[in-house]
Design an enzyme around this catalytic site. Structure first.
Site: not given
Ligand code: NDP
Length: 253
Positions: A18, A20-21, A70, A148, A161, A163, A194
């Site tokens: 991940g 690219t951003r 992924v 997170s 998310y 979990a 963020i």
């Protein structure tokens, strides 16, 4: 101040998912400034990948960018094999690829559940599984998985998310115990809110609520998360493994 980095047997090759951003992109930039050769994958954003590759190459390090989903173990394995062929053994792996598909559990579709788990948790498994044997052979390496605060405390409308992010913590702690004797450190970074594309989709009310909950009174910057990854990758964190480091402006105090 320049930090010392010596990862897999002196390898200065970093792989980031991940890239690219957002946090992944800031991590690619930061690690390149730290002197790592950087390889990153992304889902579809070829233009961002090209722009970032050019920018990073100007720093004088080698860079390799590939589209690799992924969720696809074979694609991640092929990506890592190409990195090892072209750049050498991977000394540092960072998993930043992640998505949200928010919904209260009552409304959640099977697709939303599986998409998030497949990307966020299976994605971490796929990268770690692809790099760990080489790291064990070299008896050194660093893995940093991005979780997170939702994975630590849970977040309403994010059962999928939360979990996936809690799974990353359990996975990383288990792996840290498994591979410590090979000189490999495994740590978790758990960001709060963020400023990235992921949070830009928050509506105004949700954004105001998020801000109000942050004692430091602002959202975090991707560069600040990348600084923490850089520290964990460095020798200064040589005695840190199995840790879950929150970077959240105090939201969880
Ligand atoms: P962004 O949405 O800004 O970027 C997501 C990145 O992941 C992009 O590079 C995207 O590629 C890539 N990606 C998504 N799905 C796949 C896939 N299947 N295969 C390969 N690459 C993929 O995310 P953030 O930078 O905000 O988040 C990065 C990580 O940090 C995530 O794991 C997220 O859960 C975590 N996090 C973020 C927080 C935040 O507030 N932003 C808070 C806490 C944790 P492409 O550009 O091609 O689409």
């Amino acid at each position: 101040m320049t930090q010392q980095h010596s990862t897999a047997d002196g390898s200065r090759v970093a792989v980031i998912t991940g890239g690219t951003r957002g946090i992944g992109r800031a991590t690619v930039q930061r690690l390149a400034r730290d002197g790592f050769d950087v390889a990153f994958c992304y889902q579809s954003n070829e233009e961002a990948a090209l722009t970032l590759s050019k920018e990073v190459a100007e720093l004088g390090v080698r860079v390799l960018a590939r589209q690799a989903d992924v969720t696809d173990r074979g694609a991640v394995r092929a990506f890592v094999e190409e990195v090892e062929e072209q750049l050498g053994p991977v000394g540092l792996a960072v998993t930043s690829a992640g998505i949200t598909r928010d919904n209260p559990l009552l409304m959640m579709t099977d697709e939303e559940w599986h998409e998030v788990l497949d990307t966020n948790l299976d994605g971490v498994y796929h990268l770690c599984r692809s790099v760990v044997f080489s790291m064990m052979k070299h008896r050194a390496g660093v893995i940093v998985n991005i979780s997170s605060v939702a994975g630590v405390y849970g977040q309403a409308t994010q059962t999928n998310y939360s979990a996936s992010k809690a799974g990353i913590i359990g996975f990383s702690r288990a792996l840290a115990k498994e591979v410590a004797r090979y000189g490999i450190r495994v740590n978790v970074v758990a960001p709060g809110f963020i400023e990235t594309d992921m949070t830009s989709s928050l509506n105004e009310a949700a954004r105001a609520k998020a801000l109000a909950s942050v004692p430091l009174g602002r959202l975090g910057r991707a560069e600040e998360v990348a600084d923490l990854v850089s520290y964990l990758a460095s020798d200064r964190a040589g005695y840190v493994t199995g840790a879950v480091m929150q970077i959240d402006g105090g939201i969880t105090i």
